[in-house]
Design a protein around this motif. Structure first.
Motif, short mmCIF file in Angstrom:
data_model
loop_
_atom_site.label_atom_id
_atom_site.label_comp_id
_atom_site.label_asym_id
_atom_site.label_seq_id
_atom_site.Cartn_x
_atom_site.Cartn_y
_atom_site.Cartn_z
N ILE A 275 0.84 -1.21 0.00
CA ILE A 275 0.00 0.00 0.00
C ILE A 275 0.87 1.25 0.00
N ALA A 276 1.93 1.21 0.80
CA ALA A 276 2.82 2.37 0.90
C ALA A 276 3.52 2.68 -0.41
N SER A 277 3.63 1.67 -1.29
CA SER A 277 4.31 1.89 -2.57
C SER A 277 3.43 2.60 -3.59
N MET A 278 2.12 2.65 -3.33
CA MET A 278 1.19 3.29 -4.26
C MET A 278 1.21 4.80 -4.07
N ARG A 279 0.85 5.53 -5.12
CA ARG A 279 0.89 6.99 -4.99
C ARG A 279 -0.32 7.49 -4.21
N ALA A 280 -0.14 8.59 -3.53
CA ALA A 280 -1.23 9.19 -2.76
C ALA A 280 -2.42 9.48 -3.66
#
Length: 373
Positions: A275-280
């Motif tokens: 999830i943290a690797s996805m863009r905001a």
């Protein structure tokens, strides 16, 4: 033969187990149909519509009095079935694995509980399959839910002020819900990719114009389970899949997860690190949130934000389109009962293949092998 149609009492449940269309068909078979007043309100069906189709409208006590079959969406509270005949059939989605206490209560009360979600995946039973009909709608609605939360457009747009890139959508799990999600995202103009543990779905993904994302050349894959459902993966496959998904998911704007294993918690497909690797601003819709979730941190019935990514813990998605989902569900119930209707007996008589598969209780006991193993 009296068939009772009850108003659903579960929180947020707006669907109903029969519509005027199916009531009229049941009456045509010779059944007496009683509908609890207000049962169809959430699905935009008035009492007058049921009455015009041949049903008797009354309160719960009058509706249940002498009923031999009780139809529902979610299984009714056993304590609220007073008046139904001993041995009455309870025909609904009964959540056998998740609500064992209710099934035991049906047995203790002497009801014959028939779980429609246990319908075997046979050609002749396709029209009776509530999981497929409701999952189809859930897959469609999941994309609309994502689009509503996503702060950008889905299709590519070329304007005088510049070009807007198409959203990238990734569907994980290509069953009925997943296929409909792919088709819907494509119709909205997204660039769509999808993955599944069953290699047979690759052609289905491609046929909808999406890109298949699959682990190749890994031993120990057991993806195709009984009845076409996925099973748990080998450790080698799980590791390879995690690596592949991690690389792919970082580039996605929308992710829809749909993976379920009957009788077991939903498999974890997306970790917090992924999830943290996805863009905001990206959006994840977890259609398995009610069964434990495919996504780490998903909360059933809530939308949470982690690392700037919105995670929608989908709950009763088909029920948010109560009119259409009720129409399909009620046809599933009618198709089931009418297929076994014995004109001489004036009631349905089940065969062993389907009857044994869906029957949970009989003679005061739990009898279904899936609940006894």
């Amino acid at each position: 033969m009296k068939i009772a149609v009850l108003k659903e009492t579960a929180t947020g449940e707006a669907r109903v187990g029969a519509t005027p269309e199916t009531v009229k068909k049941f009456v045509g078979l010779g059944a007496d149909v009683a509908v609890e007043s207000g049962a169809g309100i959430g699905a935009s069906v008035a009492d007058a519509d049921y009455a015009a189709a041949g049903a008797t409208i009354g309160d719960r006590a009058a509706t249940l009095a002498g009923a031999e079959i009780v139809l529902g969406i979610q299984g009714p509270d056993p304590a609220a079935l007073t008046g139904a005949k001993p041995g009455a059939w309870i025909v609904a989605g009964l959540n056998p694995f998740g609500d064992r206490a209710r099934i035991e209560a049906y047995a203790a009360a002497g009801y014959e509980a028939l779980a429609m979600e246990f319908m075997p995946r046979l050609t002749r039973a396709q029209s009776m399959d509530i999981l497929s009909s409701q999952s189809n709608l859930a897959g469609y609605k999941s994309v609309l839910m994502a689009a509503a939360e996503y702060g950008r457009a889905f299709p590519m747009m070329m304007t005088a002020a510049g070009t807007v890139s198409a959203a990238r959508a990734f569907v994980m799990g290509v069953g009925v819900a997943g296929l409909q999600a792919i088709a819907t995202a494509r119709r909205l103009g997204a660039q769509v990719s999808a993955t599944d543990v069953r290699s047979a779905t690759k052609e289905q993904i491609q046929s909808l114009g999406a890109k298949p994302i699959f682990v190749e050349n890994v031993k120990g894959i057991e993806g195709e389970g009984a009845g076409g459902y996925a099973t748990e993966m080998s450790p080698e496959y799980q590791a390879a899949q995690a690596k592949l998904v991690s690389a792919h998911i970082a580039k996605q704007d929308i992710v829809i997860t749909t993976a379920l294993i009957p009788g077991r918690p939903a498999p974890r497909l997306i970790s917090d690190a992924q999830i943290a690797s996805m863009r905001a601003g990206s959006v994840i819709v977890d259609l398995a949130a009610e069964s434990g979730g495919n996504v780490e941190g998903a909360v059933s019935g809530e939308t949470v934000v982690k690392h700037g990514v919105k995670i929608i813990g989908a709950k009763n998605v088909a029920g948010t389109m109560a009119a259409d989902s009720s129409a399909l569900f009620s046809r599933n119930l009618f198709n089931f009962l009418s297929a076994f209707w014995d004109k001489e007996a004036g009631r349905p008589v089940l065969d062993e293949e389907i009857g044994d598969a869906i029957r949970l209780t009989l003679g005061g006991k739990i009898v279904n092998p899936r609940l006894l193993s």
